[in-house]
Design a protein around this motif. Structure first.
Motif, PDB file in Angstrom:
ATOM      1  N   PRO A  34       0.687  -1.235   0.011  1.00  0.00           N
ATOM      2  CA  PRO A  34       0.003   0.088   0.028  1.00  0.00           C
ATOM      3  C   PRO A  34       0.848   1.385  -0.047  1.00  0.00           C
ATOM      4  CG  PRO A  34      -0.880  -1.683   1.601  1.00  0.00           C
ATOM      5  CD  PRO A  34       0.514  -2.298   1.143  1.00  0.00           C
ATOM      6  N   HIS A  35       2.031   1.251   0.350  1.00  0.00           N
ATOM      7  CA  HIS A  35       2.970   2.346   0.542  1.00  0.00           C
ATOM      8  C   HIS A  35       3.788   2.409  -0.688  1.00  0.00           C
ATOM      9  CE1 HIS A  35       1.666   2.897   4.715  1.00  0.00           C
ATOM     10  NE2 HIS A  35       2.085   1.488   4.746  1.00  0.00           N
ATOM     11  N   VAL A  36       4.454   1.468  -1.302  1.00  0.00           N
ATOM     12  CA  VAL A  36       5.242   1.618  -2.609  1.00  0.00           C
ATOM     13  C   VAL A  36       5.005   0.588  -3.540  1.00  0.00           C
ATOM     14  CG1 VAL A  36       7.092   2.172  -1.011  1.00  0.00           C
ATOM     15  CG2 VAL A  36       6.773  -0.285  -1.417  1.00  0.00           C
ATOM     16  N   GLY A  37       3.804  -0.146  -3.510  1.00  0.00           N
ATOM     17  CA  GLY A  37       3.717  -1.021  -4.666  1.00  0.00           C
ATOM     18  C   GLY A  37       4.301  -2.232  -4.457  1.00  0.00           C
ATOM     19  N   MET A  38       3.968  -3.269  -5.348  1.00  0.00           N
ATOM     20  CA  MET A  38       4.697  -4.576  -5.411  1.00  0.00           C
ATOM     21  C   MET A  38       5.386  -4.764  -6.757  1.00  0.00           C
ATOM     22  SD  MET A  38       5.597  -7.341  -3.803  1.00  0.00           S
ATOM     23  CE  MET A  38       4.784  -6.614  -2.393  1.00  0.00           C
ATOM     24  N   SER A  39       6.574  -4.640  -6.682  1.00  0.00           N
ATOM     25  CA  SER A  39       7.427  -4.724  -7.867  1.00  0.00           C
ATOM     26  C   SER A  39       8.842  -5.360  -7.748  1.00  0.00           C
ATOM     27  CB  SER A  39       7.722  -3.248  -8.215  1.00  0.00           C
ATOM     28  OG  SER A  39       8.712  -2.763  -7.216  1.00  0.00           O
ATOM     29  N   LEU A  40       9.606  -5.803  -8.746  1.00  0.00           N
ATOM     30  CA  LEU A  40      10.790  -6.214  -8.275  1.00  0.00           C
ATOM     31  C   LEU A  40      11.689  -5.614  -7.418  1.00  0.00           C
ATOM     32  CD1 LEU A  40      13.009  -8.469  -9.825  1.00  0.00           C
ATOM     33  CD2 LEU A  40      13.453  -6.450 -11.301  1.00  0.00           C
ATOM     34  N   TYR A  41      11.403  -4.399  -7.488  1.00  0.00           N
ATOM     35  CA  TYR A  41      12.126  -3.615  -6.377  1.00  0.00           C
ATOM     36  C   TYR A  41      11.939  -3.882  -4.900  1.00  0.00           C
ATOM     37  CZ  TYR A  41      13.256  -0.708 -10.494  1.00  0.00           C
ATOM     38  OH  TYR A  41      13.734  -0.257 -11.696  1.00  0.00           O
ATOM     39  N   THR A  42      10.548  -3.801  -4.736  1.00  0.00           N
ATOM     40  CA  THR A  42      10.108  -4.398  -3.595  1.00  0.00           C
ATOM     41  C   THR A  42      10.366  -5.707  -3.049  1.00  0.00           C
ATOM     42  OG1 THR A  42       8.099  -3.391  -3.857  1.00  0.00           O
ATOM     43  CG2 THR A  42       7.896  -4.322  -2.090  1.00  0.00           C
ATOM     44  N   TRP A  43      10.438  -6.659  -3.823  1.00  0.00           N
ATOM     45  CA  TRP A  43      10.712  -7.928  -3.287  1.00  0.00           C
ATOM     46  C   TRP A  43      12.252  -8.001  -3.343  1.00  0.00           C
ATOM     47  CZ3 TRP A  43       8.213 -10.955  -0.705  1.00  0.00           C
ATOM     48  CH2 TRP A  43       6.825 -11.101  -0.904  1.00  0.00           C
ATOM     49  N   THR A  44      13.141  -7.375  -3.979  1.00  0.00           N
ATOM     50  CA  THR A  44      14.572  -7.638  -3.920  1.00  0.00           C
ATOM     51  C   THR A  44      15.053  -6.956  -2.598  1.00  0.00           C
ATOM     52  OG1 THR A  44      14.796  -5.612  -5.370  1.00  0.00           O
ATOM     53  CG2 THR A  44      15.029  -7.895  -6.268  1.00  0.00           C
ATOM     54  N   SER A  45      14.280  -5.775  -2.213  1.00  0.00           N
ATOM     55  CA  SER A  45      14.545  -5.182  -0.945  1.00  0.00           C
ATOM     56  C   SER A  45      14.314  -6.205   0.311  1.00  0.00           C
ATOM     57  CB  SER A  45      13.869  -3.940  -0.886  1.00  0.00           C
ATOM     58  OG  SER A  45      14.334  -2.977  -1.932  1.00  0.00           O
ATOM     59  N   ILE A  46      13.101  -6.616   0.274  1.00  0.00           N
ATOM     60  CA  ILE A  46      12.662  -7.556   1.242  1.00  0.00           C
ATOM     61  C   ILE A  46      13.319  -8.517   1.297  1.00  0.00           C
ATOM     62  CG2 ILE A  46      10.761  -9.062   1.943  1.00  0.00           C
ATOM     63  CD1 ILE A  46       8.894  -7.076   0.513  1.00  0.00           C
ATOM     64  N   ILE A  47      13.898  -9.467   0.413  1.00  0.00           N
ATOM     65  CA  ILE A  47      14.696 -10.573   0.348  1.00  0.00           C
ATOM     66  C   ILE A  47      16.219 -10.196   0.901  1.00  0.00           C
ATOM     67  CG2 ILE A  47      15.847 -12.490  -0.976  1.00  0.00           C
ATOM     68  CD1 ILE A  47      13.533 -12.102  -2.726  1.00  0.00           C
ATOM     69  N   ALA A  48      16.580  -9.075   0.363  1.00  0.00           N
ATOM     70  CA  ALA A  48      18.099  -8.582   0.870  1.00  0.00           C
ATOM     71  C   ALA A  48      18.051  -8.295   2.388  1.00  0.00           C
ATOM     72  CB  ALA A  48      18.445  -7.534   0.056  1.00  0.00           C
ATOM     73  N   VAL A  49      16.986  -7.573   2.976  1.00  0.00           N
ATOM     74  CA  VAL A  49      17.105  -7.204   4.284  1.00  0.00           C
ATOM     75  C   VAL A  49      16.784  -8.201   4.989  1.00  0.00           C
ATOM     76  CG1 VAL A  49      15.458  -5.910   6.075  1.00  0.00           C
ATOM     77  CG2 VAL A  49      16.254  -4.672   3.764  1.00  0.00           C
ATOM     78  N   VAL A  50      15.894  -9.328   4.755  1.00  0.00           N
ATOM     79  CA  VAL A  50      15.579 -10.416   5.561  1.00  0.00           C
ATOM     80  C   VAL A  50      16.889 -11.427   5.523  1.00  0.00           C
ATOM     81  CG1 VAL A  50      14.327 -12.417   5.848  1.00  0.00           C
ATOM     82  CG2 VAL A  50      13.114 -10.344   5.395  1.00  0.00           C
ATOM     83  N   LEU A  51      17.509 -11.342   4.577  1.00  0.00           N
ATOM     84  CA  LEU A  51      18.667 -12.283   4.652  1.00  0.00           C
ATOM     85  C   LEU A  51      19.990 -11.821   5.427  1.00  0.00           C
ATOM     86  CD1 LEU A  51      18.746 -13.770   0.864  1.00  0.00           C
ATOM     87  CD2 LEU A  51      18.238 -14.906   2.943  1.00  0.00           C
ATOM     88  N   ALA A  52      19.925 -10.301   5.314  1.00  0.00           N
ATOM     89  CA  ALA A  52      20.849  -9.578   6.074  1.00  0.00           C
ATOM     90  C   ALA A  52      20.613  -9.948   7.555  1.00  0.00           C
ATOM     91  CB  ALA A  52      20.908  -8.257   5.645  1.00  0.00           C
ATOM     92  N   GLY A  53      19.298  -9.718   7.837  1.00  0.00           N
ATOM     93  CA  GLY A  53      19.034 -10.013   9.303  1.00  0.00           C
ATOM     94  C   GLY A  53      19.321 -11.325   9.719  1.00  0.00           C
ATOM     95  N   PHE A  54      18.644 -12.303   8.954  1.00  0.00           N
ATOM     96  CA  PHE A  54      19.083 -13.743   9.364  1.00  0.00           C
ATOM     97  C   PHE A  54      20.817 -14.072   9.529  1.00  0.00           C
ATOM     98  CE2 PHE A  54      15.298 -15.510   7.066  1.00  0.00           C
ATOM     99  CZ  PHE A  54      14.484 -15.138   8.347  1.00  0.00           C
ATOM    100  N   SER A  55      21.383 -13.384   8.356  1.00  0.00           N
ATOM    101  CA  SER A  55      23.088 -13.612   8.844  1.00  0.00           C
ATOM    102  C   SER A  55      23.434 -13.016   9.956  1.00  0.00           C
ATOM    103  CB  SER A  55      23.613 -12.747   7.411  1.00  0.00           C
ATOM    104  OG  SER A  55      23.060 -13.678   6.196  1.00  0.00           O
ATOM    105  N   ALA A  56      22.973 -11.993  10.101  1.00  0.00           N
ATOM    106  CA  ALA A  56      23.639 -11.216  11.500  1.00  0.00           C
ATOM    107  C   ALA A  56      23.210 -12.058  12.599  1.00  0.00           C
ATOM    108  CB  ALA A  56      23.266  -9.504  11.632  1.00  0.00           C
ATOM    109  N   GLY A  57      21.982 -12.574  12.697  1.00  0.00           N
ATOM    110  CA  GLY A  57      21.366 -13.356  13.908  1.00  0.00           C
ATOM    111  C   GLY A  57      22.072 -14.451  13.991  1.00  0.00           C
TER     112      GLY A  57
END
Length: 500
Positions: A34-57
């Motif tokens: 609802p804020h930025v739409g659902m696009s390639l940019y959205t999913w790549t950002s989500i996957i990158a941030v989540v994987l970064a969080g998992f890695s640090a954790g």
């Protein structure tokens, strides 16, 4: 020193935490839409941030695993309670930060990344902590000749949990519970896991942990009580009905899908279009049609404004391929659409055309171009070839395109690709001088012959003039800024990206 923990319990914990963390990743996409739409940019950002969080954790969890088992389990329990708190607060944190973050970051792609990092990094970080701790405990407590099996079982449990979480989020939770309730389920999962680990560690901080658990549950309750921005939260979209009426006695509604308007209708004037692209699609379809009772196929339904107008004009049979049944239901509920007037196919438009080779249409209307969110498989040469094969000899393929005045790479690429398939390709837009760098709306008309007119006006609700761009100008844009789009290579998200 704690007594040995049964392997089955460690495996269960690992599966549950892994499933919950993947649910959050999938829900993140719906929450951001609802804020930025659902696009390639959205999913790549989500996957990158989540994987970064998992890695640090995982890294921090590995350090915790070096501690005595009781302390390691207690710290891991604390991490799960922190995951519960940050997950429960994600709904309202996103609503608080989304607009300021987007406004403060100039480029939209980096804006999406900044929002995702602010809201979803910490839940992923804390959810990544248990895996190495639980794996180390399982191996250290196993017999020497079974340590490899214990380690393999923990890895398998994590993978099974990830699979289960992904499927549960996509097939059950989001469509039946919505985002806030889904995150509440995840929060409860983390709370149970965290308290269980404190109990296994025989930690004296169990009362403190109970307070943190209660705080997480309260946050989840607050999120559930917060009004949902979606009128309908379907398997595909967050859909909203916005009242745009100047006079309550003459209602006008706007349908917003994710973050963009997808159609506007007035109850009392169904033939009036309220957006540039709808006005052009409506007029061009009827003006280029070979007869008054022409047949038409719509790629996407949205608010069903054009099919509703076609019904008033008395055109022929209409078929609409709308992938989301919830969109159709909301159009019937809030946009005065009568589903009995058209044939509705709740499936992907390309598949609908592909699997019905005997059905030909006088007009095919593609209304799938919405900012940076573009279904790639609907703008390729292979799809345009399919569309032409489903047109009558004097039929027309129409589609709207959105691009920027100083780029026109998406427009040029689609025109160039269509020119590979159709003998005549025209580009229509509002007949005014555009502002430098402005966002422009176009409609492309492709067929075997050009239009017999080079301009028209349409009510929206005031009359607006539209014209066809010059053939030489269109050809120059296509040849200098366009590339051929194919099923193998169609970087439309990059081509339509906003200027830096």
């Amino acid at each position: 020193m704690t007594r040995p923990t049964p392997l089955w319990l460690l495996l269960t914990l690992q599966t549950a935490v892994s499933a919950a963390s993947l649910v959050v990743e999938i829900v993140a996409g719906r929450m951001l839409a609802p804020h930025v739409g659902m696009s390639l940019y959205t999913w790549t950002s989500i996957i990158a941030v989540v994987l970064a969080g998992f890695s640090a954790g995982h890294w921090w969890g590995g350090r915790l695993a070096e501690r005595p088992v009781d302390r390691a389990l207690a710290w891991t329990g604390g991490a799960l309670l922190a995951a519960a708190l940050t997950t429960a607060g994600a709904v309202n944190l996103l609503r608080l930060l989304a607009t300021p973050r987007l406004d403060s970051v100039g480029h939209p792609v980096w804006g999406i990344t900044a929002i995702t990092m602010a809201v979803f990094f910490l839940p992923s970080f804390f959810a990544g902590v248990p895996a190495p701790v639980l794996a180390h405990v399982s191996v250290s407590q196993a017999a020497p000749d079974r340590q490899g099996r214990a380690l393999g079982a923990m890895f398998a449990a994590g993978a099974i949990g990830a699979i289960a979480g992904t499927r549960l989020a996509g097939c059950l939770f989001l469509s039946w519970l919505g985002t806030a309730a889904t995150l509440a389920v995840v929060t409860i999962t983390y709370v149970i896991g965290g308290l269980l680990l404190f109990w296994l560690a025989r930690s004296r901080a169990l009362i403190l942990a109970g307070g943190a658990a209660l705080a997480a549950l309260v946050l989840a309750g607050v999120a559930l009580a917060t009004p949902n921005p979606c009128t309908v939260e379907s398997r595909y979209f967050c859909i909203r009905t916005v009242d745009m009426s100047a006079d309550p006695a003459s209602p006008v509604h706007l349908m917003v899908i994710d973050h963009l308007g997808h159609g506007m209708s007035a109850r009392d004037v169904p033939t009036v279009m309220f957006t540039e692209h709808a006005a052009m699609l409506d007029e061009l379809a009827r003006r280029r049609a070979p007869r008054a009772d022409f047949t038409s196929f719509f790629i996407g339904g949205g608010s069903y404004s054009i099919p509703r107008a076609f019904t008033e004009h008395g055109t022929g049979p209409m078929v609409v391929a709308e992938i989301d049944p919830a969109v159709t239901a909301l159009a019937e509920q809030d946009f005065w659409f009568d589903p009995a007037t058209v044939t509705i196919l709740h499936e992907d438009a390309r598949r609908a055309l592909l699997t019905r080779p005997d059905q030909l249409y006088d007009v095919i209307i593609g209304d799938a171009f919405t900012d940076v969110v573009v279904p790639v498989h609907l703008v390729t040469r292979e799809f345009f070839e399919l569309a032409r094969a489903r047109l009558t000899g004097d039929g027309t393929f129409l589609m709207n395109v959105i691009d920027y005045e100083d780029r026109l790479q998406a427009l040029g690429s689609i025109v160039l690709t269509l020119q590979e398939v159709f003998p005549s390709v025209e580009v229509w837009t509002q007949a005014v001088q555009p502002e430098p760098g402005s966002r422009m709306v176009f409609v492309i008309a492709a067929g075997n012959a050009p239009s017999e007119f080079d301009g028209f006006s349409a009510p929206m609700p005031f009359r607006m003039e539209f014209g066809a761009l010059g053939e030489r100008f269109v050809t120059r844009i296509a040849e200098t800024r366009g590339i051929i789009l194919t099923d193998d290579y169609a970087p439309i998200d990059r081509l339509i990206g906003r200027p830096d």
